[in-house]
Design an enzyme around this catalytic site. Structure first.
Site, PDB file in Angstrom:
ATOM      1  N   ARG A  56       0.655   2.333   0.241  1.00 47.19           N
ATOM      2  CA  ARG A  56       0.314   0.918   0.126  1.00 47.19           C
ATOM      3  C   ARG A  56       1.518   0.207  -0.479  1.00 47.19           C
ATOM      4  O   ARG A  56       2.475   0.826  -0.924  1.00 47.19           O
ATOM      5  CB  ARG A  56      -1.008   0.669  -0.616  1.00 47.19           C
ATOM      6  CG  ARG A  56      -1.411   1.605  -1.673  1.00 47.19           C
ATOM      7  CD  ARG A  56      -0.528   1.617  -2.891  1.00 47.19           C
ATOM      8  NE  ARG A  56      -0.266   0.281  -3.382  1.00 47.19           N
ATOM      9  CZ  ARG A  56       0.790  -0.085  -4.094  1.00 47.19           C
ATOM     10  NH1 ARG A  56       1.725   0.809  -4.427  1.00 47.19           N
ATOM     11  NH2 ARG A  56       0.975  -1.293  -4.511  1.00 47.19           N
ATOM     12  N   ARG A  99      -3.809  -2.815   8.434  1.00 48.28           N
ATOM     13  CA  ARG A  99      -4.007  -3.734   7.285  1.00 48.28           C
ATOM     14  C   ARG A  99      -3.468  -5.105   7.707  1.00 48.28           C
ATOM     15  O   ARG A  99      -2.342  -5.190   8.213  1.00 48.28           O
ATOM     16  CB  ARG A  99      -3.296  -3.226   6.021  1.00 48.28           C
ATOM     17  CG  ARG A  99      -3.957  -1.952   5.479  1.00 48.28           C
ATOM     18  CD  ARG A  99      -3.569  -1.667   4.046  1.00 48.28           C
ATOM     19  NE  ARG A  99      -4.145  -2.599   3.109  1.00 48.28           N
ATOM     20  CZ  ARG A  99      -3.774  -2.651   1.815  1.00 48.28           C
ATOM     21  NH1 ARG A  99      -2.848  -1.845   1.351  1.00 48.28           N
ATOM     22  NH2 ARG A  99      -4.335  -3.517   0.997  1.00 48.28           N
ATOM     23  N   GLN A 203      -3.995  -0.277  -9.241  1.00 47.23           N
ATOM     24  CA  GLN A 203      -2.578   0.034  -8.943  1.00 47.23           C
ATOM     25  C   GLN A 203      -1.723  -0.047 -10.202  1.00 47.23           C
ATOM     26  O   GLN A 203      -0.736   0.669 -10.346  1.00 47.23           O
ATOM     27  CB  GLN A 203      -2.022  -0.944  -7.882  1.00 47.23           C
ATOM     28  CG  GLN A 203      -2.546  -0.727  -6.479  1.00 47.23           C
ATOM     29  CD  GLN A 203      -3.743  -1.609  -6.181  1.00 47.23           C
ATOM     30  OE1 GLN A 203      -4.493  -1.987  -7.062  1.00 47.23           O
ATOM     31  NE2 GLN A 203      -3.934  -1.920  -4.913  1.00 47.23           N
ATOM     32  N   ASP A 244       2.960  -9.829  -0.377  1.00 44.95           N
ATOM     33  CA  ASP A 244       2.636  -9.222   0.918  1.00 44.95           C
ATOM     34  C   ASP A 244       2.991 -10.127   2.086  1.00 44.95           C
ATOM     35  O   ASP A 244       3.153  -9.664   3.213  1.00 44.95           O
ATOM     36  CB  ASP A 244       1.155  -8.857   0.973  1.00 44.95           C
ATOM     37  CG  ASP A 244       0.904  -7.642   0.116  1.00 44.95           C
ATOM     38  OD1 ASP A 244       0.848  -7.792  -1.119  1.00 44.95           O
ATOM     39  OD2 ASP A 244       0.844  -6.536   0.676  1.00 44.95           O
ATOM     40  N   LYS A 255      -1.428  -9.499  -4.409  1.00 50.51           N
ATOM     41  CA  LYS A 255      -2.643  -8.841  -4.914  1.00 50.51           C
ATOM     42  C   LYS A 255      -3.560  -9.810  -5.645  1.00 50.51           C
ATOM     43  O   LYS A 255      -3.085 -10.633  -6.436  1.00 50.51           O
ATOM     44  CB  LYS A 255      -2.200  -7.690  -5.831  1.00 50.51           C
ATOM     45  CG  LYS A 255      -3.312  -6.880  -6.459  1.00 50.51           C
ATOM     46  CD  LYS A 255      -4.292  -6.332  -5.444  1.00 50.51           C
ATOM     47  CE  LYS A 255      -3.636  -5.515  -4.360  1.00 50.51           C
ATOM     48  NZ  LYS A 255      -4.546  -5.255  -3.191  1.00 50.51           N
TER      49      LYS A 255
HETATM   50  O1  MRU Z   1      -3.298  -3.428  -1.634  1.00 51.56           O
HETATM   51  P1  MRU Z   1      -1.886  -3.015  -1.947  1.00 51.56           P
HETATM   52  O2  MRU Z   1      -1.800  -2.028  -3.063  1.00 51.56           O
HETATM   53  O3  MRU Z   1      -1.125  -2.612  -0.718  1.00 51.56           O
HETATM   54  O4  MRU Z   1      -1.209  -4.354  -2.476  1.00 51.56           O
HETATM   55  C1  MRU Z   1       0.147  -4.330  -2.838  1.00 51.56           C
HETATM   56  C2  MRU Z   1       0.600  -5.614  -3.439  1.00 51.56           C
HETATM   57  O5  MRU Z   1      -0.140  -6.577  -3.528  1.00 51.56           O
HETATM   58  C3  MRU Z   1       2.026  -5.699  -3.861  1.00 51.56           C
HETATM   59  O6  MRU Z   1       2.177  -6.591  -4.926  1.00 51.56           O
HETATM   60  C4  MRU Z   1       2.878  -6.192  -2.682  1.00 51.56           C
HETATM   61  O7  MRU Z   1       2.686  -5.390  -1.551  1.00 51.56           O
HETATM   62  C5  MRU Z   1       4.289  -6.225  -3.001  1.00 51.56           C
HETATM   63  S1  MRU Z   1       4.883  -4.569  -3.174  1.00 51.56           S
HETATM   64  C6  MRU Z   1       6.416  -4.365  -3.114  1.00 51.56           C
END
Ligand code: MRU
Length: 354
Positions: A56, A99, A203, A244, A255
């Protein structure tokens, strides 16, 4: 999915391993308790690993998808040496559906599709696997540059707050926001990190804490709801997060909980930095309202570590990303430099630069 033990050093910067033409992913669902890899010998397993969050983090998802396409091309070519390219379209769709929010996934698919389009009827696997390796290596290098650009903004020594996991695990290595933190700590600009635990997937608690402790960077874990009180208590210079997807006007999806952090940071007069590679900037998406936000199963909120913690009969709302408006962001940092106080014109100019 099959667990394997690989004879490689287990570090955050080595979570995606391409060995003997097979993909191995450090299973992030099991950290920090168990350090095991999942073997991804084909595109189906690769797509499932992305969906199930074995891997992820937006850049890591993109890199994984690139390797997945190489694996798919090998299979399609073996099935039909003349029609492999057409057959590959289903694999692009499979991976793209894994995703929806992390645009790096779509960026990687587009990049590999463009390369596939230039190939003749010879075996595409060597070229496409080489391209995936190049995507992986470039992400590592870009993160080091991003780390230096971001660190230079931080007048330390100070403490920072971060959210989710944006480190080596979430990327090809070093990290985006956590890369900035690692670079700034090495330069003496950051003395301590306050990491949100990041419900519901934890996380922060499981992954960011694991990375920072291994790096020897002082870290305090806090409940997500503690962040505003921590800001009010003083000593925080910046909030540093990843993304993202960044829309053309500078709105940032990240997130769930990031938006609240940005509101609280502005209230307390703290600065808010988003670190993300240009592959996270999506000029096709006009603003944050157009970013697809992934909704995940209710059980992720209703349970904790697989045990039901909520009252029977209650339902949940589980969007796993939110959108922070550009006006709450002081700086977007990419491998190309810094966009201060981002807006549509500055984002366009940054993307036109090299
Ligand atoms: O659901 P996830 O764990 O994939 O979400 C990840 C995030 O929100 C990170 O902050 C984002 O991908 C930036 S990571 C370099």
């Amino acid at each position: 999915m099959r667990e394997v033990r690989l004879n490689v050093p287990i570090t955050a910067d080595n979570a995606i391993v391409w060995q003997d033409d097979c993909l191995y992913l450090l299973d992030q669902r099991e950290l920090p308790g168990r350090e095991v890899f999942i073997a991804c010998p084909d595109v189906q397993t690769t797509a499932e690993a992305i969906r199930a969050m074995v891997v992820r983090g937006a850049p890591a998802i993109g890199i994984t998808a690139a390797y997945g396409i190489a694996l798919a091309a090998r299979e399609r070519y073996a099935e039909d040496a003349a029609g492999w390219r057409e057959r590959l379209e289903n694999d692009f769709t499979l991976l793209a559906g894994a995703r929806p929010t992390a645009v790096n996934l779509f960026w990687a698919i587009a990049r590999l599709r463009d390369v596939a389009a230039t190939l003749g009827n010879a075996d595409p696997f060597p070229v496409l696997s080489g391209e995936a390796i190049a995507v992986h290596a470039a992400d590592r290098e870009d993160n080091r540059r991003m780390g230096d650009f971001g660190a230079a903004l931080i007048d330390g020594p100070t403490s920072v707050i971060t959210h989710c996991n944006t480190g080596g695990l979430a990327t090809g290595g070093w990290g985006t926001a956590l890369g900035v933190i690692r670079s700034a700590h090495a330069q003496g600009r950051i003395t301590r990190v306050f990491a949100d635990e990041t419900r519901p997937w934890l996380q922060g608690a499981r992954l960011t804490a694991w990375e920072l402790v291994r790096d020897g960077i002082p870290v305090n874990l806090m409940a997500d709801g503690a962040a505003a009180a921590r800001m009010a208590a003083g000593g925080i210079g910046w909030v540093v997060v990843g993304s993202d997807r960044i829309a053309a006007n500078g709105d940032v999806a990240n997130k769930i909980g990031t938006y609240g952090l940005a509101v609280a940071a502005r209230h307390h007069g703290l600065r808010f930095m988003v670190a993300a590679p240009t592959s996270t900037i999506d000029l096709e998406t006009a603003d944050g309202s157009m970013i697809p936000i992934e909704q995940r199963p209710a059980d992720e909120v209703l349970q904790c570590a697989g045990r039901r913690t909520s009252a029977e009969g209650v339902d949940a709302w589980n969007p796993v990303f939110d959108v922070t408006p550009a006006e709450l962001i002081d700086a977007i940092v990419t491998e190309r430099g810094v966009i201060e106080r981002p807006d549509r014109d500055k984002v366009a100019a940054h993307m036109a630069s090299s």
